[in-house]
Design a protein around this motif. Structure first.
Motif, mmCIF file in Angstrom:
data_model
loop_
_atom_site.group_PDB
_atom_site.id
_atom_site.type_symbol
_atom_site.label_atom_id
_atom_site.label_comp_id
_atom_site.label_asym_id
_atom_site.label_seq_id
_atom_site.Cartn_x
_atom_site.Cartn_y
_atom_site.Cartn_z
ATOM 1 N N VAL A 1 -2.894 5.904 6.367
ATOM 2 C CA VAL A 1 -3.200 6.277 7.752
ATOM 3 C C VAL A 1 -4.595 6.882 7.851
ATOM 4 N N ALA A 2 -4.968 7.677 6.862
ATOM 5 C CA ALA A 2 -6.311 8.272 6.853
ATOM 6 C C ALA A 2 -7.390 7.191 6.757
ATOM 7 N N LYS A 3 -7.142 6.172 5.939
ATOM 8 C CA LYS A 3 -8.099 5.069 5.805
ATOM 9 C C LYS A 3 -8.194 4.258 7.094
ATOM 10 N N LEU A 4 -7.051 4.057 7.754
ATOM 11 C CA LEU A 4 -7.046 3.308 9.014
ATOM 12 C C LEU A 4 -7.733 4.103 10.117
ATOM 13 N N THR A 5 -7.571 5.417 10.096
ATOM 14 C CA THR A 5 -8.248 6.272 11.069
ATOM 15 C C THR A 5 -9.753 6.214 10.872
ATOM 16 N N ALA A 6 -10.181 6.192 9.619
ATOM 17 C CA ALA A 6 -11.614 6.074 9.318
ATOM 18 C C ALA A 6 -12.150 4.718 9.764
ATOM 19 N N LEU A 7 -11.352 3.660 9.583
ATOM 20 C CA LEU A 7 -11.764 2.325 10.013
ATOM 21 C C LEU A 7 -11.893 2.275 11.533
ATOM 22 N N ASP A 8 -10.965 2.903 12.221
ATOM 23 C CA ASP A 8 -11.021 2.983 13.680
ATOM 24 C C ASP A 8 -12.331 3.637 14.123
ATOM 25 N N THR A 9 -12.715 4.686 13.442
ATOM 26 C CA THR A 9 -13.970 5.376 13.758
ATOM 27 C C THR A 9 -15.168 4.472 13.498
ATOM 28 N N GLU A 10 -15.122 3.703 12.426
ATOM 29 C CA GLU A 10 -16.210 2.763 12.123
ATOM 30 C C GLU A 10 -16.376 1.746 13.247
ATOM 31 N N PHE A 11 -15.265 1.230 13.761
ATOM 32 C CA PHE A 11 -15.328 0.265 14.858
ATOM 33 C C PHE A 11 -15.853 0.923 16.136
ATOM 34 N N PRO B 1 15.196 7.206 -1.319
ATOM 35 C CA PRO B 1 14.882 8.635 -1.178
ATOM 36 C C PRO B 1 14.411 9.300 -2.458
ATOM 37 N N GLY B 2 14.722 8.707 -3.586
ATOM 38 C CA GLY B 2 14.282 9.292 -4.845
ATOM 39 C C GLY B 2 12.769 9.304 -5.004
ATOM 40 N N HIS B 3 12.079 8.428 -4.271
ATOM 41 C CA HIS B 3 10.615 8.372 -4.353
ATOM 42 C C HIS B 3 9.965 8.699 -3.007
ATOM 43 N N SER B 4 10.691 9.427 -2.172
ATOM 44 C CA SER B 4 10.207 9.700 -0.819
ATOM 45 C C SER B 4 8.875 10.441 -0.798
ATOM 46 N N ALA B 5 8.668 11.340 -1.746
ATOM 47 C CA ALA B 5 7.410 12.103 -1.779
ATOM 48 C C ALA B 5 6.224 11.169 -1.996
ATOM 49 N N ASP B 6 6.395 10.187 -2.870
ATOM 50 C CA ASP B 6 5.319 9.223 -3.133
ATOM 51 C C ASP B 6 5.065 8.348 -1.905
ATOM 52 N N TYR B 7 6.141 7.897 -1.263
ATOM 53 C CA TYR B 7 5.968 7.067 -0.073
ATOM 54 C C TYR B 7 5.250 7.841 1.028
ATOM 55 N N LYS B 8 5.587 9.100 1.181
ATOM 56 C CA LYS B 8 4.951 9.927 2.211
ATOM 57 C C LYS B 8 3.463 10.099 1.918
ATOM 58 N N LYS B 9 3.147 10.382 0.662
ATOM 59 C CA LYS B 9 1.742 10.562 0.280
ATOM 60 C C LYS B 9 0.956 9.270 0.492
ATOM 61 N N ASN B 10 1.523 8.146 0.068
ATOM 62 C CA ASN B 10 0.838 6.860 0.212
ATOM 63 C C ASN B 10 0.650 6.493 1.683
ATOM 64 N N THR B 11 1.646 6.841 2.496
ATOM 65 C CA THR B 11 1.526 6.585 3.931
ATOM 66 C C THR B 11 0.399 7.412 4.526
ATOM 67 N N ASP B 12 0.352 8.678 4.177
ATOM 68 C CA ASP B 12 -0.709 9.565 4.683
ATOM 69 C C ASP B 12 -2.085 9.062 4.270
ATOM 70 N N ASP B 13 -2.198 8.607 3.027
ATOM 71 C CA ASP B 13 -3.480 8.091 2.537
ATOM 72 C C ASP B 13 -3.899 6.845 3.318
ATOM 73 N N GLN C 1 0.812 -1.213 0.000
ATOM 74 C CA GLN C 1 0.000 0.000 0.000
ATOM 75 C C GLN C 1 0.848 1.266 0.000
ATOM 76 N N ILE C 2 1.978 1.210 0.674
ATOM 77 C CA ILE C 2 2.840 2.390 0.765
ATOM 78 C C ILE C 2 3.813 2.462 -0.411
ATOM 79 N N GLY C 3 4.342 1.307 -0.821
ATOM 80 C CA GLY C 3 5.315 1.284 -1.911
ATOM 81 C C GLY C 3 4.700 1.380 -3.286
ATOM 82 N N LYS C 4 3.533 0.782 -3.440
ATOM 83 C CA LYS C 4 2.825 0.743 -4.725
ATOM 84 C C LYS C 4 3.759 0.369 -5.881
ATOM 85 N N ASP C 5 3.834 1.204 -6.931
ATOM 86 C CA ASP C 5 4.584 0.843 -8.141
ATOM 87 C C ASP C 5 6.096 0.881 -7.967
#
Length: 327
Positions: free
Chosen positions: A197-207, A183-195, A59-63
């Motif tokens: 984490v947001a989904k996991l936070t929403a799942l936590d709220t659902e529970f 580090p060459g793809h750090s921006a993508d990893y950061k964005k994917n991580t944030d995305d 999910q974080i590394g993707k392509d």
């Protein structure tokens, strides 16, 4: 003659030096950082110990990553044995993502791998000790045969991924490790991580919302893997301790569970997808209870109630709501 021989040799040396420089440049910062060798396709080679770690890496590394897992679908991760071939392959990884204390064979292989970028999920969140019984009936440290739940020196429970909030903490650590390795793809990893984490936070709220108002708080399961989930959402886990998931519960534990089921208005005995439902059906038959699936998400197979972590967790929520009489 000597001069004519020296000129081609010098040219050759220059060509080799130039080629080496080009090769170094093309190898990418990630390979240099990791100490590993990125694949011919330029992707970061990540080896995950089992499904929850594999899911985070994907999910974080993707392509940008190629993820392999040591625990194949359908294999019970606690009982995994590492082959010599897998041990050798592990040494070629750019990044290893695992959870120390869950799989002793993996711990040993990782320690011998020599890989620099090793992510131990157990260090990314706080592990806690959980009794097999949510009511603390003196079963702490006991586990099914073949499932030692006294992990680590302090007996920590490793099943942290079943708590979306703790899983999000681990996701942040995995994301940071991938940024460091590539580090060459750090921006993508950061964005994917944030995305993620947001989904996991929403799942936590659902529970939280889905289990906030239930008729009962106690659930019985053959695999005592849900201590973090129970603690997070105010529930009590009752594990069938001291026996393998495929074995009959002891007479003493059977009697105790019958009393707990009656006292706490328990309706359902849960079993998991990677183990037989024999134990659950045995207990349910003697107590007049129903059976259902509560998946510890240690692997995904065609029998899983969902195709990935989020789908299976939502199935778990639905099954818990039904068993606990959610309003």
């Amino acid at each position: 003659m000597n001069v004519r021989r020296l000129i081609p040799a010098a040219a050759l040396a220059g060509a080799v030096a130039l080629g080496a420089t080009a090769l170094t440049a093309c190898s990418g910062a990630g390979a240099a950082e990791s100490g590993g060798t990125q694949g011919k396709d330029g992707k970061l080679d990540v080896t995950a110990s089992f499904y929850p770690m594999q899911f985070l890496a994907e999910q974080i590394g993707k392509d940008h990553v190629k993820v392999d897992t040591l625990t194949k679908p359908g294999v019970e991760p606690h009982d995994l044995e590492i082959t010599p071939k897998q041990t050798a392959q592990l040494a070629d990884a750019d990044v290893i993502v695992y959870l120390k204390s869950l799989q002793p064979a993996v711990d040993k292989a990782v320690a011998q791998s020599g890989v620099k970028n090793v992510v131990d999920a157990a260090t990314l969140t706080k592990l806690e000790a959980h009794a097999a019984s949510g009511h603390d009936h003196g079963h702490e440290g006991e586990g099914e045969a073949g499932h030692d739940h006294s992990h680590g020196e302090a007996g920590e429970d490793p099943h942290v991924w079943l708590d979306p909030a703790k899983y999000a903490e681990i996701a942040k650590g995995v994301g940071a490790a991938l940024e460091k390795a590539d580090p060459g793809h750090s921006a993508d990893y950061k964005k994917n991580t944030d995305d993620l984490v947001a989904k996991l936070t929403a799942l936590d709220t659902e529970f939280k919302d889905g289990l906030a108002n239930t008729a009962g708080k106690t659930f019985i399961t053959t695999h005592s893997a849900f201590g973090y989930l129970a603690e997070r959402y105010g529930l009590d886990q009752e594990g069938i301790s001291g026996v393998d998931p495929e074995s009959e519960p002891s007479p003493a534990r059977m009697k105790e569970l019958q009393e707990i089921a009656k006292k706490d208005n328990v309706s359902t005995v849960f079993f998991e997808t990677l183990a037989s439902d024999k134990t659950a059906k045995s207990l349910a038959g003697d107590t007049g209870l129903k059976t259902d699936v509560l998946d510890p998400l240690e692997g995904i197979t065609d029998k899983s109630q969902g195709a990935d972590y989020f789908e299976v967790m939502r199935s778990n929520l639905k099954n818990l709501q039904k068993a606990l009489g959610a309003k």
